[in-house]
Design an enzyme around this catalytic site. Structure first.
Site, mmCIF file in Angstrom:
data_model
loop_
_atom_site.group_PDB
_atom_site.id
_atom_site.type_symbol
_atom_site.label_atom_id
_atom_site.label_comp_id
_atom_site.label_asym_id
_atom_site.label_seq_id
_atom_site.Cartn_x
_atom_site.Cartn_y
_atom_site.Cartn_z
ATOM 1 N N ARG A 10 0.840 -1.205 0.000
ATOM 2 C CA ARG A 10 0.000 0.000 0.000
ATOM 3 C C ARG A 10 0.878 1.259 0.000
ATOM 4 O O ARG A 10 0.551 2.239 -0.671
ATOM 5 C CB ARG A 10 -0.962 -0.035 1.192
ATOM 6 N N GLY A 26 11.540 16.361 10.688
ATOM 7 C CA GLY A 26 10.493 15.389 10.371
ATOM 8 C C GLY A 26 9.126 16.021 10.503
ATOM 9 O O GLY A 26 8.543 16.510 9.531
ATOM 10 N N CYS A 68 -0.368 17.345 -0.743
ATOM 11 C CA CYS A 68 -0.114 15.969 -1.221
ATOM 12 C C CYS A 68 -0.267 14.995 -0.061
ATOM 13 O O CYS A 68 -0.878 13.929 -0.192
ATOM 14 C CB CYS A 68 1.296 15.842 -1.803
ATOM 15 N N LEU A 115 -3.941 -15.327 19.261
ATOM 16 C CA LEU A 115 -3.180 -16.410 18.637
ATOM 17 C C LEU A 115 -2.098 -16.983 19.554
ATOM 18 O O LEU A 115 -1.395 -17.920 19.153
ATOM 19 C CB LEU A 115 -2.543 -15.936 17.322
ATOM 20 N N GLU A 117 3.379 10.274 7.549
ATOM 21 C CA GLU A 117 2.199 11.075 7.147
ATOM 22 C C GLU A 117 1.577 11.773 8.353
ATOM 23 O O GLU A 117 0.359 11.896 8.446
ATOM 24 C CB GLU A 117 1.142 10.176 6.489
HETATM 25 C C1 LIG Z 1 8.964 3.491 6.792
HETATM 26 C C2 LIG Z 1 8.857 4.982 6.634
HETATM 27 C C3 LIG Z 1 8.629 5.518 5.369
HETATM 28 C C4 LIG Z 1 8.588 6.916 5.217
HETATM 29 N N1 LIG Z 1 8.390 7.451 3.946
HETATM 30 C C5 LIG Z 1 8.511 8.797 3.764
HETATM 31 C C6 LIG Z 1 8.463 9.369 2.446
HETATM 32 O O1 LIG Z 1 8.240 8.653 1.450
HETATM 33 N N2 LIG Z 1 8.673 10.697 2.295
HETATM 34 C C7 LIG Z 1 8.919 11.519 3.371
HETATM 35 O O2 LIG Z 1 9.117 12.711 3.153
HETATM 36 N N3 LIG Z 1 8.966 11.008 4.636
HETATM 37 C C8 LIG Z 1 8.769 9.682 4.857
HETATM 38 N N4 LIG Z 1 8.823 9.151 6.132
HETATM 39 C C9 LIG Z 1 9.159 10.038 7.245
HETATM 40 C C10 LIG Z 1 7.997 10.363 8.175
HETATM 41 O O3 LIG Z 1 7.063 11.180 7.516
HETATM 42 C C11 LIG Z 1 8.577 11.004 9.439
HETATM 43 O O4 LIG Z 1 9.230 9.961 10.154
HETATM 44 C C12 LIG Z 1 7.525 11.671 10.308
HETATM 45 O O5 LIG Z 1 7.057 12.852 9.723
HETATM 46 C C13 LIG Z 1 8.055 11.990 11.735
HETATM 47 O O6 LIG Z 1 9.267 12.641 11.659
HETATM 48 P P1 LIG Z 1 10.502 12.123 12.567
HETATM 49 O O7 LIG Z 1 10.648 10.664 12.375
HETATM 50 O O8 LIG Z 1 11.668 12.985 12.229
HETATM 51 O O9 LIG Z 1 10.058 12.330 14.045
HETATM 52 P P2 LIG Z 1 10.129 13.714 14.899
HETATM 53 O O10 LIG Z 1 9.483 14.806 14.126
HETATM 54 O O11 LIG Z 1 11.529 13.896 15.366
HETATM 55 O O12 LIG Z 1 9.209 13.348 16.135
HETATM 56 C C14 LIG Z 1 9.629 12.486 17.208
HETATM 57 C C15 LIG Z 1 8.507 12.452 18.247
HETATM 58 O O13 LIG Z 1 8.299 13.761 18.769
HETATM 59 C C16 LIG Z 1 6.939 14.121 18.620
HETATM 60 N N5 LIG Z 1 6.809 15.576 18.429
HETATM 61 C C17 LIG Z 1 7.436 16.357 17.518
HETATM 62 N N6 LIG Z 1 7.016 17.622 17.623
HETATM 63 C C18 LIG Z 1 6.097 17.647 18.622
HETATM 64 C C19 LIG Z 1 5.267 18.658 19.196
HETATM 65 N N7 LIG Z 1 5.267 19.916 18.749
HETATM 66 N N8 LIG Z 1 4.435 18.305 20.200
HETATM 67 C C20 LIG Z 1 4.367 17.020 20.632
HETATM 68 N N9 LIG Z 1 5.108 16.017 20.126
HETATM 69 C C21 LIG Z 1 5.960 16.332 19.126
HETATM 70 C C22 LIG Z 1 6.460 13.343 17.405
HETATM 71 O O14 LIG Z 1 5.051 13.245 17.367
HETATM 72 C C23 LIG Z 1 7.167 12.012 17.625
HETATM 73 O O15 LIG Z 1 6.447 11.248 18.570
HETATM 74 C C24 LIG Z 1 8.782 7.762 6.324
HETATM 75 C C25 LIG Z 1 8.971 7.195 7.613
HETATM 76 C C26 LIG Z 1 9.007 5.823 7.760
HETATM 77 C C27 LIG Z 1 9.234 5.239 9.134
#
Ligand SMILES: Cc1cc2nc3c(=O)[nH]c(=O)nc-3n(C[C@H](O)[C@H](O)[C@H](O)COP(=O)(O)OP(=O)(O)OC[C@H]3O[C@@H](n4cnc5c(N)ncnc54)[C@H](O)[C@@H]3O)c2cc1C
Length: 394
Positions: A100, A147, A248, A348, A373
């Site tokens: 997906r 992120g 998007c 299970l 997302e």
């Molecule tokens: C398998 C996989 C595929 C992916 N594919 C894509 C892709 O195709 N394109 C793309 O661009 N990205 C992609 N991503 C990235 C994904 O969108 C990011 O991981 C996501 O947006 C979170 O960013 P981060 O991992 O840097 O976490 P962070 O932003 O560092 O967050 C870490 C934690 O802190 C929390 N946090 C952050 N800010 C706050 C706040 N203000 N208040 C409270 N809590 C907060 C977050 O909710 C989270 O729990 C992918 C990720 C994975 C795991």
């Protein structure tokens, strides 16, 4: 039961199927049949190996059933309704979240960006081949240090004559290493802009990220851009600012609202079937009240989630769907789906941790779906802001 009333169906207890028309059912059955043939027999092995072998062939097959850029119109796209696109996401994710994800990134992120914000020439160049699965796309927004808050991105593009020079790094990019075109978002003097980057451009590379314990049957990559020279017409002309990538993401999140319920459905059904045949203390475990409470609660959340997805789909088709409503759906359905998979795992017993059954694979996949997302917390903040009028993001 009075005459004329349909039987209670444990697989569709609310009769949600009645909401579908013939075309909806045809789309659903085509995608379900394809996944049953091409994904289900192999996916546990792919997952164990941490690979998605034959991804290019799979993409072409997905193109041939109209699943790529499914709800877009023209340029070889199927022009399906939002509900039909959602049904396809549900069926694909019932097989595996990795498949997906391949389809979501291709259609709702990469193709959607070009379709909505690209020039006519960019659309002609990329979309027909992407709809056919001949070119795979990726979408680069996330960076190692940015992120949830992409506004701070460091990737930048500077003008050099009429060309652009792109530098930076993106992280966690689905389809990155197999993509022919990368939609990359970068800071410029004019604000954040999107670029359609052919991945064979010198200075561009996409090393694959290994050692994942989630979405193992999916390609995830870094994007490294080191003085990537692009012609003036590589920029997506119709959008400046973060609203480009965010719109998007809104489209892709909508698909996840449905998709997550596919993973949940697969896990619920595995638990239901197991509970009927597994015997302990001289009777099937499904005959114990504690197991029935789990099954009843799983069924409630599963079918409420599917109804919610339908509701949002109808709003999207009517043009009335708001981004806050998509946050509502993504937050609820992914959170409930992971809970359903975890509960199914307990039904299970020890078999629940085995790849012989789908539940642990779905549960670990959903750890990624919970984060990408927009994390749970981001969607809580979106809803919190919409409810109170107060912004608590920073
Ligand atoms: C398998 C996989 C595929 C992916 N594919 C894509 C892709 O195709 N394109 C793309 O661009 N990205 C992609 N991503 C990235 C994904 O969108 C990011 O991981 C996501 O947006 C979170 O960013 P981060 O991992 O840097 O976490 P962070 O932003 O560092 O967050 C870490 C934690 O802190 C929390 N946090 C952050 N800010 C706050 C706040 N203000 N208040 C409270 N809590 C907060 C977050 O909710 C989270 O729990 C992918 C990720 C994975 C795991």
């Amino acid at each position: 039961m009075s005459a004329g009333k349909p039987q209670f169906d444990p697989y569709d207890p609310l009769g949600i199927d009645d909401l579908l028309d013939e075309e909806d059912r045809a789309v659903r059955d085509t995608v379900r049949g394809w996944a049953a043939d091409r994904v289900l027999p192999h996916v546990a092995e792919w997952y164990e190996r941490g690979e998605l072998p034959g991804i290019r062939e799979l993409a072409v097959e997905l193109g041939s059933i109209g699943a790529l850029g499914m709800s877009l119109t023209g340029y070889g796209c199927a022009g399906a309704s939002a509900v039909q696109y959602g049904l396809a996401c549900l069926e694909l994710e019932a097989a595996d979240s990795g498949i997906r994800s391949l389809v979501s990134v291709q259609g709702s992120l990469a193709m959607y960006a070009i379709h909505r914000y690209g020039s006519e020439e960019q659309k002609q160049r990329w979309l027909p081949r992407m709809a056919a699965g001949e070119v795979i796309g990726c979408f680069g927004l996330t960076e190692p240090d940015h992120g949830s808050d992409p506004a701070g991105m460091r990737t930048h593009a500077k003008r050099d004559g009429s060309d652009w020079i792109l530098n930076g790094r993106k992280m966690w990019i689905t389809n990155g290493s197999v993509a022919g075109v990368a939609v990359v978002w970068a800071r410029t003097d004019e604000g954040i802009r999107g670029f359609a980057v052919p991945t064979d451009t010198p200075g561009f590379s996409a090393p694959e990220i290994k050692h994942k314990w989630s979405l193992r049957a999916s390609v995830t990559s870094e994007l490294v851009m080191d003085d990537v020279r692009l012609p003036a017409d590589a920029v997506l002309p119709e959008v400046t600012g973060l609203r480009g990538p965010l719109s998007c993401l809104n489209h892709a999140r909508y698909g996840i609202v449905w998709g997550a319920m596919g993973a949940a459905r697969s896990s619920f059904e595995a638990a239901l079937e197991y509970s009927r045949t597994r015997e302990q203390f001289g009777r099937p475990i499904g005959g114990f009240q504690l197991t029935q409470a789990k099954l009843a609660d799983m069924a409630l959340e599963l079918h409420k989630g599917i109804l919610l997805a339908h509701h949002l789909g109808r709003r999207m088709d009517a043009g009335t769907l708001r981004p806050e409503q998509v946050s509502f759906g993504k937050l609820n359905n992914v959170r409930e789906a992971i809970e359903i998979c975890r509960t199914a795992r307990t039904v299970l017993g020890a078999n629940g941790i085995s790849l012989e059954y789908p539940v642990m694979r779905h549960a670990t996949n959903l750890e990624s779906v919970l984060t990408y997302e927009g994390t749970v917390e981001m969607h809580q903040l979106v809803l919190g802001k919409a409810l109170t009028g107060l912004d608590a993001f920073r």
